[in-house]
Scaffold this motif. Sequence first.
Motif, PDB file in Angstrom:
ATOM      1  N   CYS A 288       0.820  -1.214   0.000  1.00 31.28           N
ATOM      2  CA  CYS A 288       0.000   0.000   0.000  1.00 31.28           C
ATOM      3  C   CYS A 288       0.853   1.262   0.000  1.00 31.28           C
ATOM      4  CB  CYS A 288      -0.964  -0.006   1.181  1.00 31.28           C
ATOM      5  SG  CYS A 288      -0.188   0.172   2.804  1.00 31.28           S
ATOM      6  N   LYS A 289       2.104   1.156   0.428  1.00 27.75           N
ATOM      7  CA  LYS A 289       3.003   2.319   0.418  1.00 27.75           C
ATOM      8  C   LYS A 289       3.670   2.513  -0.944  1.00 27.75           C
ATOM      9  CE  LYS A 289       5.364   0.793   3.945  1.00 27.75           C
ATOM     10  NZ  LYS A 289       6.415   0.747   5.011  1.00 27.75           N
ATOM     11  N   LYS A 290       3.553   1.519  -1.823  1.00 25.14           N
ATOM     12  CA  LYS A 290       4.225   1.567  -3.121  1.00 25.14           C
ATOM     13  C   LYS A 290       3.257   1.608  -4.293  1.00 25.14           C
ATOM     14  CE  LYS A 290       8.010  -1.247  -1.231  1.00 25.14           C
ATOM     15  NZ  LYS A 290       8.994  -0.146  -1.149  1.00 25.14           N
ATOM     16  N   VAL A 291       2.013   1.145  -4.065  1.00 24.45           N
ATOM     17  CA  VAL A 291       1.034   1.013  -5.149  1.00 24.45           C
ATOM     18  C   VAL A 291      -0.249   1.739  -4.757  1.00 24.45           C
ATOM     19  CG1 VAL A 291      -0.265  -0.613  -6.573  1.00 24.45           C
ATOM     20  CG2 VAL A 291       2.014  -1.232  -5.748  1.00 24.45           C
ATOM     21  N   ALA A 292      -0.850   2.452  -5.696  1.00 21.72           N
ATOM     22  CA  ALA A 292      -2.098   3.181  -5.432  1.00 21.72           C
ATOM     23  C   ALA A 292      -3.225   2.210  -5.116  1.00 21.72           C
ATOM     24  CB  ALA A 292      -2.468   4.037  -6.637  1.00 21.72           C
ATOM     25  N   LEU A 293      -4.177   2.682  -4.307  1.00 23.23           N
ATOM     26  CA  LEU A 293      -5.302   1.835  -3.900  1.00 23.23           C
ATOM     27  C   LEU A 293      -6.101   1.351  -5.108  1.00 23.23           C
ATOM     28  CD1 LEU A 293      -7.130   0.546  -1.789  1.00 23.23           C
ATOM     29  CD2 LEU A 293      -8.271   2.759  -1.496  1.00 23.23           C
ATOM     30  N   ASN A 294      -6.177   2.159  -6.140  1.00 23.70           N
ATOM     31  CA  ASN A 294      -6.904   1.763  -7.347  1.00 23.70           C
ATOM     32  C   ASN A 294      -6.421   0.410  -7.866  1.00 23.70           C
ATOM     33  OD1 ASN A 294      -8.483   1.890  -9.717  1.00 23.70           O
ATOM     34  ND2 ASN A 294      -6.803   2.822 -10.837  1.00 23.70           N
ATOM     35  N   LYS A 295      -5.103   0.262  -7.994  1.00 21.14           N
ATOM     36  CA  LYS A 295      -4.548  -0.993  -8.497  1.00 21.14           C
ATOM     37  C   LYS A 295      -4.733  -2.128  -7.495  1.00 21.14           C
ATOM     38  CE  LYS A 295      -1.039   1.088 -11.501  1.00 21.14           C
ATOM     39  NZ  LYS A 295       0.413   1.227 -11.793  1.00 21.14           N
ATOM     40  N   LEU A 410     -10.214   9.447  -4.959  1.00 23.43           N
ATOM     41  CA  LEU A 410     -10.138   8.814  -3.643  1.00 23.43           C
ATOM     42  C   LEU A 410      -9.142   7.662  -3.619  1.00 23.43           C
ATOM     43  CD1 LEU A 410     -11.620   9.014  -0.835  1.00 23.43           C
ATOM     44  CD2 LEU A 410     -13.060   7.134  -1.642  1.00 23.43           C
ATOM     45  N   ILE A 411      -9.009   6.966  -4.727  1.00 22.43           N
ATOM     46  CA  ILE A 411      -8.191   5.750  -4.760  1.00 22.43           C
ATOM     47  C   ILE A 411      -6.962   5.907  -5.648  1.00 22.43           C
ATOM     48  CG2 ILE A 411     -10.133   4.241  -4.239  1.00 22.43           C
ATOM     49  CD1 ILE A 411     -10.409   3.621  -7.186  1.00 22.43           C
ATOM     50  N   ALA A 412      -6.631   7.153  -5.984  1.00 17.04           N
ATOM     51  CA  ALA A 412      -5.548   7.398  -6.939  1.00 17.04           C
ATOM     52  C   ALA A 412      -4.175   7.428  -6.299  1.00 17.04           C
ATOM     53  CB  ALA A 412      -5.802   8.716  -7.668  1.00 17.04           C
ATOM     54  N   THR A 413      -4.101   7.440  -4.973  1.00 13.77           N
ATOM     55  CA  THR A 413      -2.807   7.628  -4.304  1.00 13.77           C
ATOM     56  C   THR A 413      -2.407   6.423  -3.469  1.00 13.77           C
ATOM     57  OG1 THR A 413      -3.986   8.739  -2.499  1.00 13.77           O
ATOM     58  CG2 THR A 413      -3.012  10.135  -4.196  1.00 13.77           C
ATOM     59  N   ARG A 414      -1.111   6.387  -3.162  1.00 17.86           N
ATOM     60  CA  ARG A 414      -0.562   5.367  -2.275  1.00 17.86           C
ATOM     61  C   ARG A 414      -0.764   5.782  -0.828  1.00 17.86           C
ATOM     62  NH1 ARG A 414       3.553   6.907  -5.627  1.00 17.86           N
ATOM     63  NH2 ARG A 414       4.659   7.792  -3.842  1.00 17.86           N
TER      64      ARG A 414
END
Length: 436
Positions: A288-295, A410-414
């Motif tokens: 979750c610190k490296k990949v956006a929530l969307n993915k 909302l889900i675009a960021t790590r």
Amino acid sequence: MLAASGRNGSEGIDRTLLYFGWLTLFISLATPAGYLVDIQTSYLLKNQLHATATEISTFRLVTGIPVYLAFVFGLARDQWNPLGLRDRGFFLIFAPATAVAFIWVAFSGFSYAGLVVGILLAMVSSRFIAAAYQGLIALVGQEKLMSGRLSALLNVVGSVPVVAGAFASGYISDHLAAREAFLLVALAALSIAVLGLWKPVSVFGHLYEKPRARGADFVGNVRRLVKHKAVYPAILICFLWNFAPGSATPLQFYLTDVLHASDSIYSYYNGIFAAAFIPTFLLYGLLCKKVALNKLLWWGTIIAVPQMIPLAFIHSANVALVLAIPIGLMGGLATAAYLDLAMRSCPPGLQGTLMMLVDGVLALSARAGDLLGSWIYNSSPAYGFTYCVIATTVVYALILALIPLTPRSLIATRDGEPNPEVEAEVLNEVRRTERT
């Protein structure tokens, strides 16, 4: 200066995780809906009070009513400031109240009516604790941009009592008297009150002064909740994820009646299944610190859709226990991602309401899914369980259609990555609330 600031930030995160780790453990142990209480009450009702299966089911239905109405307690958390201490006030009032309810059950003499009243009282008071806990963890997750890591922590620590209860249920019932079990749970509840005395700056420092903590009056809060678009996909995704027609009663009957396994096999299966989630929960805490929530939502759901399919091909109980490992592993990323999404989706000042709404939805969907699964299972002696597996897979696949409905920003960021667009939306919503 930069190095010192980095160390202080890291230490603050560590203290935050430590605080919520202990809080999660004690709340998991003290909940009346947990394994320890459920094991003791079910054995007590069956063996000592000679209750029928229908009476035990009715007991669980009645004492579970506060769970189904969990959003009411969430609204109370968001509107009420007990002792002027906000969430800590809930811990200091309702943790001792829950302990008193369990102590009363332990010493009042066991009867069906007495157990219903005592456990129901404990359930009501524990829901206030859960509302404060869920609202607090969501608010901290939003403010400190660490909802993903807190989701992983909550799921890992919360799994420990489930795994222990699944493997130790028989031992507990044989070696721990009902009175001792209720007193042990009361002690866990009192430990929550002790944590309520602790106010780590990393968690509570100016927390309730931030924009995300600002709410409105009761009517205004309800109106804002209804209008908040992010609420609906988050709730529907959680509903579908816990609506698993083949994973509870049908699986239990399939293992015992068709595969002729002992009753303990189902308990062992659940223990292995729950334990297998833990590695992927930990993996989520790193990803979750490296990949956006969307993915992560897409990855977790795609992996989870075929989760139950291997069960359609088992022909022995031992194979089921082995398959519980990959089946559990396949569900960890999705579970953590959906909780992460729920935390991010909370409207300002309504963290308790939405998180408890999700809590109630999870309980209701599990009951509804099990009811549908039992009907499907009984519809065909030869293929009933296979149909249950198919139904579960279809339900999980429907989640893929809901992910695009989640607000993109909302889900675009790590985890830990600032999101100016979401911050601007929060400030605009707070200003609108203040004007009205």
